[in-house]
Motif scaffolding. Structure first.
Motif, PDB file in Angstrom:
ATOM      1  N   VAL A 151     -54.474  17.287  18.686  1.00 49.70           N
ATOM      2  CA  VAL A 151     -53.071  17.141  19.102  1.00 49.70           C
ATOM      3  C   VAL A 151     -52.809  15.658  19.304  1.00 49.70           C
ATOM      4  O   VAL A 151     -53.440  15.013  20.149  1.00 49.70           O
ATOM      5  N   GLN A 153     -49.970  12.549  19.873  1.00 47.16           N
ATOM      6  CA  GLN A 153     -48.632  12.129  20.292  1.00 47.16           C
ATOM      7  C   GLN A 153     -48.427  10.690  19.855  1.00 47.16           C
ATOM      8  O   GLN A 153     -49.216   9.812  20.236  1.00 47.16           O
ATOM      9  N   GLU A 160     -47.523   8.096  12.691  1.00 46.85           N
ATOM     10  CA  GLU A 160     -47.968   9.432  12.256  1.00 46.85           C
ATOM     11  C   GLU A 160     -48.721   9.347  10.938  1.00 46.85           C
ATOM     12  O   GLU A 160     -49.792   9.950  10.771  1.00 46.85           O
ATOM     13  N   LYS A 179     -45.594  20.612  14.011  1.00 48.01           N
ATOM     14  CA  LYS A 179     -45.062  19.275  14.261  1.00 48.01           C
ATOM     15  C   LYS A 179     -43.818  19.410  15.118  1.00 48.01           C
ATOM     16  O   LYS A 179     -42.902  20.168  14.794  1.00 48.01           O
ATOM     17  N   SER A 180     -43.813  18.695  16.243  1.00 47.21           N
ATOM     18  CA  SER A 180     -42.681  18.721  17.160  1.00 47.21           C
ATOM     19  C   SER A 180     -42.126  17.304  17.286  1.00 47.21           C
ATOM     20  O   SER A 180     -42.876  16.358  17.583  1.00 47.21           O
ATOM     21  N   SER A 185     -40.474  10.117  19.939  1.00 55.28           N
ATOM     22  CA  SER A 185     -41.845  10.617  20.051  1.00 55.28           C
ATOM     23  C   SER A 185     -42.065  11.789  19.089  1.00 55.28           C
ATOM     24  O   SER A 185     -41.126  12.524  18.759  1.00 55.28           O
ATOM     25  N   GLU A 187     -45.095  14.963  18.222  1.00 56.29           N
ATOM     26  CA  GLU A 187     -46.342  15.647  18.574  1.00 56.29           C
ATOM     27  C   GLU A 187     -46.824  16.406  17.343  1.00 56.29           C
ATOM     28  O   GLU A 187     -46.126  17.284  16.839  1.00 56.29           O
ATOM     29  N   THR A 189     -49.863  18.692  15.559  1.00 56.01           N
ATOM     30  CA  THR A 189     -51.031  19.549  15.758  1.00 56.01           C
ATOM     31  C   THR A 189     -51.684  19.787  14.407  1.00 56.01           C
ATOM     32  O   THR A 189     -51.032  20.299  13.483  1.00 56.01           O
TER      33      THR A 189
END
Length: 225
Positions: A151, A153, A160, A179-180, A185, A187, A189
């Protein structure tokens, strides 16, 4: 005609006392306890869950012996066997099995009890030894291909891309699972497969520009996303 006191003692109930000899009962229960202990030890050696339950191991021993007693009674009386099928059909077990391998141990204990009570002692002993060896070999075999979840951030697309490129270089396999994105920002996974036991790459990943944190988690393969 009314039932007399003598008729009670002439009933088939007392005739069942000698249906199974004491020697057969003692031998079957001793063997059931020994093989139940063997199953318990194999369970201890192969357990890979999060929280070990000693009560489940003791249950394996008790289940082997209980099954032996039930099958001994069934094999000695045909009428009882029919009643036992009806009685056991209403039993419901609602305890959740958390580890898939626990089901194999439960069936193993039941099978050993049935085979022992049927008088097939060599099959019970040799079969248990073979099953135990197979479980010890395959369950305890360590593989570097075990999946993990990373994970990450980070603060944008460039960080990224850099993190993904680094992970693809350091791991054997790298797949995005989720993907969040929020303002300022991201996040990410990802499921990865390690090349070796070395996990120092996660330290370098967390120190990359734009990456605020990186977490490595063991993954059991049942991804919910």
């Amino acid at each position: 005609m009314p039932l007399t006191f003598n008729d009670i003692f002439k009933s088939s109930f007392l005739e069942n006392v000698s249906a199974v000899s004491l020697f057969d009962m003692a031998l079957a229960l001793i063997l059931a306890f020994g093989l139940g202990m063997f199953i318990f030890l194999v369970y201890q050696k192969t357990y890979q869950g999060v929280m070990y339950s000693s009560s489940f191991g003791v249950t394996l021993i008790a289940l082997t012996m209980i099954t032996t007693v039930v099958i001994l009674a069934v094999t000695s009386n045909v009428v009882l066997s029919l009643g036992m099928v009806g009685a056991l059909s209403i039993v419901r077990f609602r305890t959740a099995i958390k580890e898939p391998l626990d089901i194999a141990f439960l069936f193993w204990s039941i099978a050993v009890g049935i085979v022992l009570a049927a008088g097939m002692i060599p099959l019970a002993v040799i079969g248990s030894v073979i099953i135990g060896v197979i479980l010890l070999v395959f369950v305890n075999r360590k593989s570097h291909c075990n999946p993990y979840i990373v994970v990450i951030q980070c603060d944008g697309h460039s960080s990224e891309s850099a993190a993904r490129a680094y992970l693809e270089q350091m791991t054997e396999r790298c797949v995005v699972k989720s993907k969040s994105a929020q303002k300022g920002s991201l996040e990410l996974t990802m499921e990865i497969r390690l090349k070796s036991d070395d996990t120092d790459f996660i330290n370098a990943l967390s120190e990359m520009d734009g990456v605020s944190s990186a977490v490595l988690v063991s993954y059991n393969g049942d991804y919910m996303g």
